[in-house]
Design a protein around this motif. Structure first.
Motif, short mmCIF file in Angstrom:
data_model
loop_
_atom_site.label_atom_id
_atom_site.label_comp_id
_atom_site.label_asym_id
_atom_site.label_seq_id
_atom_site.Cartn_x
_atom_site.Cartn_y
_atom_site.Cartn_z
N THR A 28 0.75 -1.22 -0.02
CA THR A 28 0.14 0.04 -0.01
C THR A 28 0.93 1.22 0.14
OG1 THR A 28 -1.74 -1.10 1.04
CG2 THR A 28 -1.75 1.30 1.16
N ALA A 29 1.97 1.40 0.80
CA ALA A 29 2.90 2.57 1.01
C ALA A 29 3.44 2.50 -0.57
CB ALA A 29 3.70 2.16 2.12
N ARG A 30 4.05 1.23 -0.81
CA ARG A 30 4.77 1.53 -2.10
C ARG A 30 3.92 1.87 -3.54
NH1 ARG A 30 7.58 -4.37 -1.24
NH2 ARG A 30 8.44 -4.17 -3.29
N LEU A 31 2.64 1.84 -3.37
CA LEU A 31 1.88 1.96 -4.53
C LEU A 31 2.05 3.48 -4.68
CD1 LEU A 31 -0.24 1.59 -6.58
CD2 LEU A 31 -1.96 1.81 -4.86
N SER A 32 2.41 4.45 -3.73
CA SER A 32 2.41 5.65 -3.73
C SER A 32 3.81 6.06 -4.70
CB SER A 32 3.12 6.30 -2.43
OG SER A 32 3.57 7.70 -2.55
N TYR A 33 4.91 5.06 -4.81
CA TYR A 33 5.57 5.57 -5.79
C TYR A 33 5.25 5.19 -7.21
CZ TYR A 33 8.37 5.48 -1.47
OH TYR A 33 8.80 5.67 -0.32
N GLY A 34 4.24 4.43 -7.26
CA GLY A 34 3.63 4.28 -8.74
C GLY A 34 2.55 5.06 -9.13
N THR A 35 2.31 6.05 -8.18
CA THR A 35 1.15 7.03 -8.66
C THR A 35 1.74 8.28 -8.78
OG1 THR A 35 0.61 7.43 -6.03
CG2 THR A 35 -0.86 5.87 -7.60
N VAL A 36 3.03 8.72 -8.10
CA VAL A 36 3.42 9.99 -7.57
C VAL A 36 4.09 10.73 -8.91
CG1 VAL A 36 5.54 9.40 -6.75
CG2 VAL A 36 4.53 11.65 -6.16
N GLY A 37 4.85 9.73 -10.00
CA GLY A 37 5.30 10.12 -10.93
C GLY A 37 4.53 10.91 -12.13
N LEU A 38 3.34 10.25 -12.39
CA LEU A 38 2.45 10.88 -13.32
C LEU A 38 1.63 12.19 -12.67
CD1 LEU A 38 1.24 10.83 -16.24
CD2 LEU A 38 -0.48 8.98 -15.24
N ALA A 39 1.32 11.83 -11.36
CA ALA A 39 0.68 12.85 -10.76
C ALA A 39 1.37 14.14 -10.76
CB ALA A 39 0.02 12.60 -9.43
N ALA A 40 2.85 14.04 -10.49
CA ALA A 40 3.82 15.26 -10.26
C ALA A 40 4.07 15.91 -11.72
CB ALA A 40 5.01 14.70 -9.80
N LEU A 41 4.08 14.92 -12.74
CA LEU A 41 4.24 15.31 -14.04
C LEU A 41 3.03 16.38 -14.64
CD1 LEU A 41 5.73 15.59 -16.65
CD2 LEU A 41 4.64 13.22 -17.48
N LEU A 42 1.79 15.85 -14.46
CA LEU A 42 0.75 16.50 -15.09
C LEU A 42 0.54 17.71 -14.11
CD1 LEU A 42 -1.56 13.60 -15.46
CD2 LEU A 42 -0.54 14.68 -17.30
N SER A 43 0.56 17.69 -12.84
CA SER A 43 0.35 18.98 -11.88
C SER A 43 1.47 20.09 -12.16
CB SER A 43 0.26 18.52 -10.44
OG SER A 43 1.48 18.10 -9.92
N VAL A 44 2.89 19.57 -12.20
CA VAL A 44 3.45 20.58 -12.36
C VAL A 44 3.55 21.20 -13.76
CG1 VAL A 44 6.20 21.04 -12.67
CG2 VAL A 44 5.33 19.31 -10.62
N ALA A 178 -4.49 16.52 -6.98
CA ALA A 178 -5.11 15.24 -6.07
C ALA A 178 -4.37 14.05 -6.17
CB ALA A 178 -6.67 15.13 -6.40
N GLY A 179 -3.53 13.79 -7.26
CA GLY A 179 -2.91 12.47 -7.37
C GLY A 179 -1.65 12.41 -6.71
N ILE A 180 -1.04 13.97 -6.13
CA ILE A 180 0.23 13.95 -5.34
C ILE A 180 -0.43 13.73 -4.03
CG2 ILE A 180 1.81 15.41 -4.55
CD1 ILE A 180 1.76 16.80 -7.34
N LEU A 181 -1.67 14.18 -3.50
CA LEU A 181 -2.21 14.04 -2.35
C LEU A 181 -2.54 12.64 -2.00
CD1 LEU A 181 -4.84 16.83 -1.99
CD2 LEU A 181 -2.65 16.93 -0.88
N LEU A 182 -3.35 11.74 -2.94
CA LEU A 182 -3.26 10.63 -3.16
C LEU A 182 -1.97 9.74 -2.50
CD1 LEU A 182 -5.10 7.88 -3.24
CD2 LEU A 182 -4.69 8.14 -5.56
N SER A 183 -0.93 10.06 -3.34
CA SER A 183 0.27 9.25 -3.13
C SER A 183 0.82 9.69 -1.75
CB SER A 183 1.30 10.03 -3.87
OG SER A 183 1.05 9.84 -5.38
N ALA A 184 0.48 10.76 -1.27
CA ALA A 184 1.06 11.18 0.18
C ALA A 184 0.17 10.37 1.14
CB ALA A 184 0.99 12.43 0.63
N PHE A 185 -0.97 10.34 0.88
CA PHE A 185 -2.01 9.44 1.89
C PHE A 185 -1.52 7.91 1.95
CE2 PHE A 185 -5.68 6.53 2.12
CZ PHE A 185 -6.16 6.82 3.49
N LEU A 186 -1.47 7.31 0.59
CA LEU A 186 -0.93 5.99 0.31
C LEU A 186 0.34 5.65 1.38
CD1 LEU A 186 -1.77 5.44 -3.20
CD2 LEU A 186 -2.98 4.32 -1.46
N ASN A 187 1.38 6.69 1.13
CA ASN A 187 2.74 6.26 1.75
C ASN A 187 2.33 6.31 3.14
OD1 ASN A 187 5.33 7.14 2.87
ND2 ASN A 187 5.61 6.35 0.62
#
Length: 415
Positions: A28-44, A178-187
């Motif tokens: 569950t915590a490691r899923l954060s590393y699968g979501t954060v890359g795309l979320a950060a790319l799109l949001s930045v 919101a995907g970055i927030l999801l990554s924070a929550f998962l981790n």
């Protein structure tokens, strides 16, 4: 906390006391590393309007995540996962929340976004190496441990496939931040559940006499991990270039790369199921060499379907090579340095993944694709050769040391 299973199977691995809870929490915590890359790319990109800025931000985030991982892992070995992981995860989640706030709407200064992302990467808890170190504490049978590592590797592969899909579904309804927030929550949530698992060892009083990770023994697995990362990321870019030269080929790129991932997952499962008679050190360089040869040959594929089959075959050697690398790193580590040893292998494959894309990008257009594939496969072959030489040198050194210390009691490594 050790368990020996007489009839090892994947189901039996999960029946090890408390293993299922710890493994689920870690995933569950490691899923954060699968979501954060795309979320950060799109949001930045949305916040700055610049792909150059978002690329630089992601590069900084990746660099601090990867290259500082052995340092963070050493803190876990020194203080124990209960004490070290929670502060790391709390800081990581807080910085991701700050990054989400900065990129929720356009207008934030790019340098501030970059600093926030770099600091977040510097705090990312090394949950993969920690879980693999925990497996070696829970299981004494090497066949069972290999199966546990194979299961771990396949699950991690699925996380990095499903993570971007999850972000894509989320951004259909809300802002990418919101995907970055999801990554924070998962981790944060996964780490909290992980550190409260009864499977984890108790608090450590200090580093005391624990031995550091064996540098020479780590060279073969780290070299192979680096070569696998280089070959894989380079092959992904070359597959895209190969497909774009064919009519309607671009639409097949996701399927070709999916075949690579599927082959890796299947290869990992088979590797864990087989009772190998060949020593792990031999399997390590053979898997890496086979990967390199298949990628080199893939450049001569007459069409996209042949290339798809070649990539599936190449993938079949990826998870076995990495699983064997992690097993050998665990063997080379001192009793109190298993997390750090695994982190070096992890750093190798991730550093290779970053560099391989850059190198392949420089080669494409300057050389024929067939030669580009051959050079990319050659990186895995070189890593296999390095592993052979390093193992031979290490074996001679060990033999010399053994002769010099004849008559002395051999050190016993408790499992």
């Amino acid at each position: 906390m050790s368990t020996h299973l007489s009839r090892p199977s994947y189901a039996a691995v999960l029946r090890v006391p408390h293993a299922r809870r710890a493994f689920t929490a870690a995933l569950t915590a490691r899923l954060s590393y699968g979501t954060v890359g795309l979320a950060a790319l799109l949001s930045v990109t949305g916040a700055t309007g610049s792909y150059a800025v978002s690329g630089a931000v992601l590069s900084l985030f990746g660099a601090t995540t990867v290259f500082l991982m052995p340092l963070r892992a050493s803190l876990i070995d020194r203080h124990g996962p209960r004490r070290a992981l929670l502060p790391m995860s709390a800081l990581y989640a807080a910085l991701l929340c700050a990054l989400a706030a900065l990129t929720w709407r356009p207008g934030a200064p790019a340098p501030l976004i970059a600093v926030c992302a770099a600091l977040a990467g510097a705090c990312a808890p090394p949950l993969g190496p920690t879980m693999r170190a925990l497996w070696s504490e829970l299981v004494t049978d090497r066949d069972v441990l290999r199966r546990a590592y194979s299961l771990d590797g396949v699950a991690e592969e699925l996380l990095f496939v499903s993570g971007p899909a999850l972000v894509g579904a989320l951004t259909a309804f809300t802002t990418p931040a919101a995907g970055i927030l999801l990554s924070a929550f998962l981790n944060a949530a996964g780490t909290c559940f992980f550190v409260t698992s009864p499977a984890l060892p108790g608090p450590r009083a200090g580093s005391g006499g624990r031995k550091p990770a064996a540098g020479r023994g780590l060279l073969p697995p780290v070299a192979v991990a680096l070569g696998v990362g280089l070959a894989l990321s380079g092959a992904e870019l070359l597959v895209t270039a190969f497909a774009t030269e064919r009519p309607h080929g671009t639409a097949l790129v996701p399927w070709i790369l999916g075949a690579l991932s599927a082959g890796s997952a299947l290869g990992g499962l088979v590797n864990g199921a087989v009772r190998w008679r060949t020593p792990a050190r031999t399997r390590l360089h053979r898997f890496a060499a086979a990967l390199g040869l298949v990628i080199a040959a893939a450049g001569f594929a007459p069409g996209l379907w042949t290339l798809t089959g070649a990539m599936a075959l190449a993938g079949a050697f990826v998870a076995p090579a990495l699983t064997t690398a992690y097993l050998l790193a665990d063997e080379a580590a001192g009793e109190g340095a298993r997390t750090q040893a695994g982190a070096w292998v992890n750093m190798g494959v991730n550093a290779g993944s970053s560099g391989g894309m850059v190198v392949a990008g420089l080669l494409i257009g300057r050389m024929p694709l067939e030669l580009c594939f051959a050079l990319t496969g050659g990186t895995a072959l070189m890593s296999a050769a390095t592993a052979v030489v390093a193992a031979a040198v290490g074996g001679r050194a060990a033999g010399t040391a053994g002769a010099a210390g004849a008559g002395a009691a051999a050190p016993c490594r408790s499992r």
